[in-house]
Design an enzyme around this catalytic site. Structure first.
Site, PDB file in Angstrom:
ATOM      1  N   LYS A 210      38.064  14.128  -5.896  1.00 11.98           N
ATOM      2  CA  LYS A 210      37.786  13.706  -7.275  1.00 11.98           C
ATOM      3  C   LYS A 210      38.901  12.778  -7.772  1.00 11.98           C
ATOM      4  O   LYS A 210      38.648  11.707  -8.283  1.00 11.98           O
ATOM      5  CB  LYS A 210      37.654  14.940  -8.165  1.00 11.98           C
ATOM      6  N   GLU A 216      46.962  16.914   0.292  1.00 13.43           N
ATOM      7  CA  GLU A 216      46.374  17.371   1.562  1.00 13.43           C
ATOM      8  C   GLU A 216      45.328  16.361   2.047  1.00 13.43           C
ATOM      9  O   GLU A 216      45.289  15.986   3.230  1.00 13.43           O
ATOM     10  CB  GLU A 216      45.697  18.742   1.390  1.00 13.43           C
ATOM     11  N   GLY A 272      35.955  19.949 -10.287  1.00 14.08           N
ATOM     12  CA  GLY A 272      35.978  19.974  -8.816  1.00 14.08           C
ATOM     13  C   GLY A 272      35.133  21.108  -8.246  1.00 14.08           C
ATOM     14  O   GLY A 272      34.334  20.920  -7.328  1.00 14.08           O
ATOM     15  N   ARG A 273      35.291  22.315  -8.811  1.00 12.68           N
ATOM     16  CA  ARG A 273      34.569  23.466  -8.248  1.00 12.68           C
ATOM     17  C   ARG A 273      33.102  23.499  -8.655  1.00 12.68           C
ATOM     18  O   ARG A 273      32.367  24.405  -8.275  1.00 12.68           O
ATOM     19  CB  ARG A 273      35.283  24.761  -8.643  1.00 12.68           C
ATOM     20  N   GLU A 358      39.213  30.273  -9.899  1.00 11.03           N
ATOM     21  CA  GLU A 358      39.874  29.107 -10.489  1.00 11.03           C
ATOM     22  C   GLU A 358      39.368  28.899 -11.925  1.00 11.03           C
ATOM     23  O   GLU A 358      40.074  28.354 -12.770  1.00 11.03           O
ATOM     24  CB  GLU A 358      39.636  27.849  -9.640  1.00 11.03           C
ATOM     25  N   HIS A 389      31.711  47.552   9.056  1.00 13.55           N
ATOM     26  CA  HIS A 389      32.562  48.080  10.128  1.00 13.55           C
ATOM     27  C   HIS A 389      34.025  47.720   9.900  1.00 13.55           C
ATOM     28  O   HIS A 389      34.826  47.751  10.843  1.00 13.55           O
ATOM     29  CB  HIS A 389      32.074  47.553  11.482  1.00 13.55           C
ATOM     30  N   LYS A 513      52.087  22.718  -6.458  1.00 15.56           N
ATOM     31  CA  LYS A 513      51.980  21.339  -5.947  1.00 15.56           C
ATOM     32  C   LYS A 513      53.296  20.596  -6.177  1.00 15.56           C
ATOM     33  O   LYS A 513      53.812  19.914  -5.289  1.00 15.56           O
ATOM     34  CB  LYS A 513      50.875  20.574  -6.682  1.00 15.56           C
TER      35      LYS A 513
HETATM   36  O1  F6P Z   1      43.170  23.217  -6.327  1.00 16.48           O
HETATM   37  C1  F6P Z   1      43.177  22.384  -7.418  1.00 16.48           C
HETATM   38  C2  F6P Z   1      42.112  21.328  -7.338  1.00 16.48           C
HETATM   39  O2  F6P Z   1      42.330  20.435  -8.370  1.00 16.48           O
HETATM   40  C3  F6P Z   1      40.681  21.887  -7.408  1.00 16.48           C
HETATM   41  O3  F6P Z   1      40.291  22.159  -8.695  1.00 16.48           O
HETATM   42  C4  F6P Z   1      39.924  20.795  -6.759  1.00 16.48           C
HETATM   43  O4  F6P Z   1      38.645  21.189  -6.393  1.00 16.48           O
HETATM   44  C5  F6P Z   1      40.827  20.496  -5.582  1.00 16.48           C
HETATM   45  O5  F6P Z   1      42.142  20.621  -6.108  1.00 16.48           O
HETATM   46  C6  F6P Z   1      40.655  19.161  -4.941  1.00 16.48           C
HETATM   47  O6  F6P Z   1      40.854  18.120  -5.847  1.00 16.48           O
HETATM   48  P1  F6P Z   1      40.374  16.651  -5.545  1.00 16.48           P
HETATM   49  O7  F6P Z   1      38.895  16.676  -5.382  1.00 16.48           O
HETATM   50  O8  F6P Z   1      40.819  15.837  -6.715  1.00 16.48           O
HETATM   51  O9  F6P Z   1      41.042  16.205  -4.267  1.00 16.48           O
END
Ligand code: F6P
Length: 549
Positions: A210, A216, A272-273, A358, A389, A513
């Site tokens: 987003k 990452e 995002g979620r 979240e 189990h 972060k």
């Molecule tokens: O973990 C925090 C967060 O902002 C989530 O809300 C989001 O889904 C994820 O990181 C990834 O963010 P982006 O889509 O901006 O890379």
């Protein structure tokens, strides 16, 4: 909620529930069923294809009425309407919350800042459709002219969990000749394992972010580009045929080197979620095809409409949200288990963890005051029979109250052999057996009647009284998956609305972060990091020594 509204726990509807809970103590589900023969039928609601049985809950008509009064007092439906209207209910980020617009039919009018957002949603869907069709048909080829056979989604959190979960859930509907992989972890092993057996000439990377700033994802995307170019002779022009982006941030996408013509847009009013039915679903659309993807969206929309229009007593997300409040706030339950009896839903609970935790893992209310009540539960679980189990022992005989959802389907998927289809009744027998055992248990007298030695009676007794919701559908189709997810999305909304928290921000992920960025030079260069606590300082030293630095 107006600023001068009473704090939640001081509302008369809250104290009425506390009184009711005190009187309820000791009531067993065995008594509730014995005293009310119509209970099973009455405490069932049908929403689209979802048959939802909430009869095995520690509630009576009075409990439900009191919970609904709490929902009325906290204006859950007023808050719901504000969300659907596109008001900026995510106040800490000053954003509208309109994932519901992502699945609204063309022609609907939903405005943000005076602009109807629905035409833009459908324009992106059309662009995704054209692209997905080209990849699926082989018309979209790689830089060397080879057909794309592998699709690798690179993203994390909401830009990974949704598509990865839905790809697993809908495998029988996917183009089996294509390979799909999902890379999220900044641990280089993730990308390594995802691409080690792939031919770069046949591989498409979908960079899903987003913000397009998530460390990452940008790190993995950069490594993926290096891998691709190394495999294709270093010609930078290859990027255009092998990389597309899903983002709200055109500038950053272009800075990364992806042509914005290859970008699929979404908007800041999609959290995002809550984003996997936006452009973030592109990998899934390629997998299942545009028509199936639209069936998925229709499934979401069906439950949105139910939530928007159904009366309180038959409104499934409202009921499920309130039941969670009953256990979390009035019984002290700390967690909620989601237990699918479907191999295809193996990633469903992990997806719900982000959606729920979240969203509602907050400890201040919308006005910034510390809350005096429990908010979101720990959500956990894995497919049911495997869990039986492993950890079901604790649910049955441990000391904790763990409300659970049991999810199952009447039919196995078509492509299973007849033998494997034959196993389906056994799978579902386990679901029904667990619901019964959890609710009704086994009394000491029943154990004795089996001739069990007296010293073992206590060990073999099942207290029961463990609440479950059972959700059944005919089969797991794209539409049913959309319905299920929307059900949980709206349940999470209901709980956040009652708790008066902002369910749509996520400030709690920021500190880690920032600190990670600060610590990294200490690991790589041994740099002095101001403000590092003594424990972390020592760990960094040990790490460097172990790495031979
Ligand atoms: O973990 C925090 C967060 O902002 C989530 O809300 C989001 O889904 C994820 O990181 C990834 O963010 P982006 O889509 O901006 O890379």
């Amino acid at each position: 909620m107006p600023e001068n509204a009473p704090l939640l726990t001081r509302r008369p509807q809250w104290t009425a529930l506390e009184d009711h809970r005190a009187k309820f103590n000791g009531t067993h589900l065995r008594d509730l069923f014995a005293g009310d023969p119509g209970r099973a039928g009455r405490y069932t609601v049908q929403v689209g294809d979802l048959h939802i049985d909430y009869s095995k809950h520690l509630v009576t008509d009075e409990t439900l009425a009191l919970l609904q009064e709490l929902a009325t007092a906290t204006d859950v439906f007023g808050q719901r309407d504000a969300m659907f209207r596109g008001e900026k209910i995510n106040t800490t980020e000053d954003r509208a919350v309109l994932h519901t617009a992502l699945r609204a039919p063309a022609g609907t009018v939903i405005e943000v800042d005076g602009e109807n957002v629905v035409p833009g949603v459908h324009a992106v869907l059309d662009k995704m459709t054209a692209f997905a069709d080209k990849v699926r048909s082989g018309e979209w080829t790689g830089h060397t002219g080879k057909r794309i056979k592998n699709v690798v989604n690179v993203g994390i959190g909401g830009s990974d969990l949704g598509p990865a979960m839905a790809y697993e859930a809908l495998r029988p509907f996917t183009a089996r000749e294509l390979t799909f992989r999902f890379v999220s972890n900044v641990d280089g092993a993730d990308l390594h394992e995802a691409v080690r057996d792939l031919d770069p000439a046949e591989t498409l990377f979908i960079i899903a972010s987003k913000t397009f700033t998530t460390i990452e994802t940008i790190t993995n995307a950069t490594a993926a580009r290096t891998w691709l170019l190394a495999g294709l002779g270093g010609d930078g022009a290859a990027v255009a045929k092998h990389f597309v982006a899903l983002s709200t941030n055109a500038e950053k996408v272009s800075d990364f080197g992806i042509d914005t013509a290859n970008m699929f847009e979404f908007w800041d009013w999609v959290g995002g979620r809550y984003s996997f039915d936006s452009a973030i679903g592109l990998s899934l659309m390629i997998a299942i095809g545009p028509d199936r993807f639209r069936e998925l969206l229709d499934g979401f929309h069906l439950v949105d409409e139910h939530f928007r229009t159904a009366p309180a007593e038959a409104n499934a997300p409202l009921l499920l949200g309130l039941l969670g409040i009953w256990y979390g706030n009035f019984h002290g339950a700390q967690s909620h288990a989601v237990l699918p009896y479907s191999h295809y839903l193996s990633k469903f609970t992990a997806y719900l963890q982000q959606l729920d935790m979240e969203s509602n893992g907050k400890s201040v209310d919308r006005e910034g005051r510390r809350v005096e009540w429990q908010t979101g539960p720990v959500v956990w679980g894995t497919p049911g029979t495997n869990g039986q189990h492993a950890y079901y022992q604790l649910i049955h005989q441990g000391t904790k109250l763990i409300p659970a959802d049991l999810i199952g389907f009447a039919n196995p998927v078509d492509e299973l052999s007849d033998d494997l289809k034959g196993q389906h009744d056994l799978l579902m027998a386990n679901l029904f057996a667990q619901g019964q055992a959890l609710a009704f248990g086994k009394t000491p007298d029943e154990v004795r009647a089996e001739g069990v030695a007296e010293e073992l009676v206590a060990h073999k007794t099942f207290q029961g009284n463990h609440p479950t919701t059972t959700i059944l559908a005919k089969e797991l189709t794209p539409s049913v998956l959309g319905q299920l997810i929307a059900l949980y999305e709206q349940k999470v909304f209901v709980q956040g609305a009652v708790w008066n928290i902002d369910s749509f921000d996520q400030w709690g992920v920021e500190l880690g972060k920032v600190l990670a960025k600060r610590v990294e030079p200490a690991l790589t260069e041994g740099a002095e990091v101001p403000g590092l606590d003594p424990s972390t300082q020592a760990l960094v030293g040990t790490y460097r020594a172990l790495r031979g630095r």
